[in-house]
Motif scaffolding. Structure first.
Motif, short mmCIF file in Angstrom:
data_model
loop_
_atom_site.label_atom_id
_atom_site.label_comp_id
_atom_site.label_asym_id
_atom_site.label_seq_id
_atom_site.Cartn_x
_atom_site.Cartn_y
_atom_site.Cartn_z
N ASN A 1 -12.17 -4.80 9.95
CA ASN A 1 -10.77 -5.20 10.03
C ASN A 1 -10.01 -4.86 8.74
O ASN A 1 -8.81 -4.57 8.78
N LEU A 2 -10.70 -4.90 7.60
CA LEU A 2 -10.06 -4.50 6.35
C LEU A 2 -9.77 -3.00 6.33
O LEU A 2 -8.69 -2.57 5.92
N VAL A 3 -10.74 -2.20 6.80
CA VAL A 3 -10.54 -0.75 6.85
C VAL A 3 -9.43 -0.41 7.83
O VAL A 3 -8.57 0.44 7.56
N LYS A 4 -9.43 -1.07 8.98
CA LYS A 4 -8.40 -0.83 9.99
C LYS A 4 -7.01 -1.11 9.41
O LYS A 4 -6.08 -0.32 9.61
N ALA A 5 -6.87 -2.20 8.68
CA ALA A 5 -5.58 -2.54 8.07
C ALA A 5 -5.17 -1.48 7.05
O ALA A 5 -4.01 -1.04 7.02
N LEU A 6 -6.10 -1.06 6.21
CA LEU A 6 -5.79 -0.07 5.17
C LEU A 6 -5.39 1.27 5.78
O LEU A 6 -4.36 1.84 5.42
N LEU A 7 -6.19 1.76 6.72
CA LEU A 7 -5.90 3.07 7.32
C LEU A 7 -4.60 3.06 8.11
O LEU A 7 -3.81 4.01 8.05
N ASP A 8 -4.36 1.98 8.86
CA ASP A 8 -3.11 1.89 9.62
C ASP A 8 -1.90 1.79 8.70
O ASP A 8 -0.82 2.26 9.04
N ALA A 9 -2.09 1.20 7.52
CA ALA A 9 -0.97 1.04 6.59
C ALA A 9 -0.60 2.35 5.89
O ALA A 9 0.58 2.59 5.64
N VAL A 10 -1.58 3.19 5.58
CA VAL A 10 -1.29 4.36 4.73
C VAL A 10 -1.30 5.70 5.47
O VAL A 10 -0.80 6.69 4.93
N CYS B 1 0.83 -1.21 0.00
CA CYS B 1 0.00 0.00 0.00
C CYS B 1 0.86 1.25 0.00
O CYS B 1 0.58 2.21 -0.74
N ARG B 2 1.90 1.26 0.81
CA ARG B 2 2.79 2.42 0.84
C ARG B 2 3.56 2.56 -0.46
O ARG B 2 3.75 3.67 -0.96
N ALA B 3 4.00 1.46 -1.04
CA ALA B 3 4.75 1.50 -2.30
C ALA B 3 3.89 2.04 -3.44
O ALA B 3 4.39 2.76 -4.32
N ARG B 4 2.60 1.71 -3.44
CA ARG B 4 1.70 2.18 -4.50
C ARG B 4 1.07 3.54 -4.17
O ARG B 4 0.24 4.03 -4.92
N LYS B 5 1.48 4.11 -3.03
CA LYS B 5 1.01 5.44 -2.61
C LYS B 5 -0.52 5.54 -2.55
O LYS B 5 -1.12 6.43 -3.13
N VAL B 6 -1.12 4.58 -1.87
CA VAL B 6 -2.58 4.57 -1.69
C VAL B 6 -2.97 5.79 -0.87
O VAL B 6 -2.36 6.08 0.16
N MET B 7 -3.98 6.51 -1.35
CA MET B 7 -4.46 7.72 -0.67
C MET B 7 -5.91 7.52 -0.27
O MET B 7 -6.73 7.09 -1.08
N VAL B 8 -6.23 7.87 0.99
CA VAL B 8 -7.61 7.81 1.50
C VAL B 8 -7.99 9.21 1.94
O VAL B 8 -7.35 9.78 2.82
N PRO B 9 -9.03 9.82 1.33
CA PRO B 9 -9.44 11.16 1.76
C PRO B 9 -10.02 11.12 3.17
O PRO B 9 -10.55 10.10 3.61
#
Length: 121
Positions: free
Chosen positions: A80-89, A35-43
């Motif tokens: 749990n999916l949202v938690k993983a995504l937000l904590d990662a990016v 996620c960090r390598a692909r520069k995922v952005m969440v508004p």
């Protein structure tokens, strides 16, 4: 924006996970790195996050055709999916205060993030 990353739930971690190599923790760390390598952005508001969960390889072609794009109502839980995504990016995931989550079946895993605020303007 569509990111070709297979979603992974956030595992419950302990102090021992700093040196232990448990498979769920290793999968989560690889997911976070991707996620960090692909520069995922969440508004911070107005995000519609769609998790496309890959279908099992053992499913028949008929079942795969029937389930493609249908709601994913099995584990892992969407929170749990949202938690993983937000904590990662995000360094502080408390900044995100408004989002909508959808889980769907698909041929391959992906994360789709749409900014609904931008569409409304």
């Amino acid at each position: 924006m569509r990111y070709p990353i297979t979603p992974v739930p956030k595992p419950r971690q302990t102090q021992a996970d700093r040196w232990k190599k448990r498979p769920p923790v290793l999968r989560y760390r690889a997911f976070a790195d991707e996620c960090r390598a692909r520069k995922v952005m969440v508004p911070e508001c107005g995000a519609h996050i769609t998790f496309v969960m890959p279908m099992p390889a053992i499913w028949s072609g008929k079942k795969r055709d029937a389930m493609d794009g249908q709601p994913h109502q099995a584990k892992p839980d969407s929170d749990n999916l949202v938690k993983a995504l937000l904590d990662a990016v995000l360094p502080e995931d408390c900044a995100v205060w408004d989002y909508r989550v959808t889980k769907l079946w698909g041929e391959s895993g992906a994360i789709i993030i749409q900014n609904m605020e931008a569409k409304a303007a």
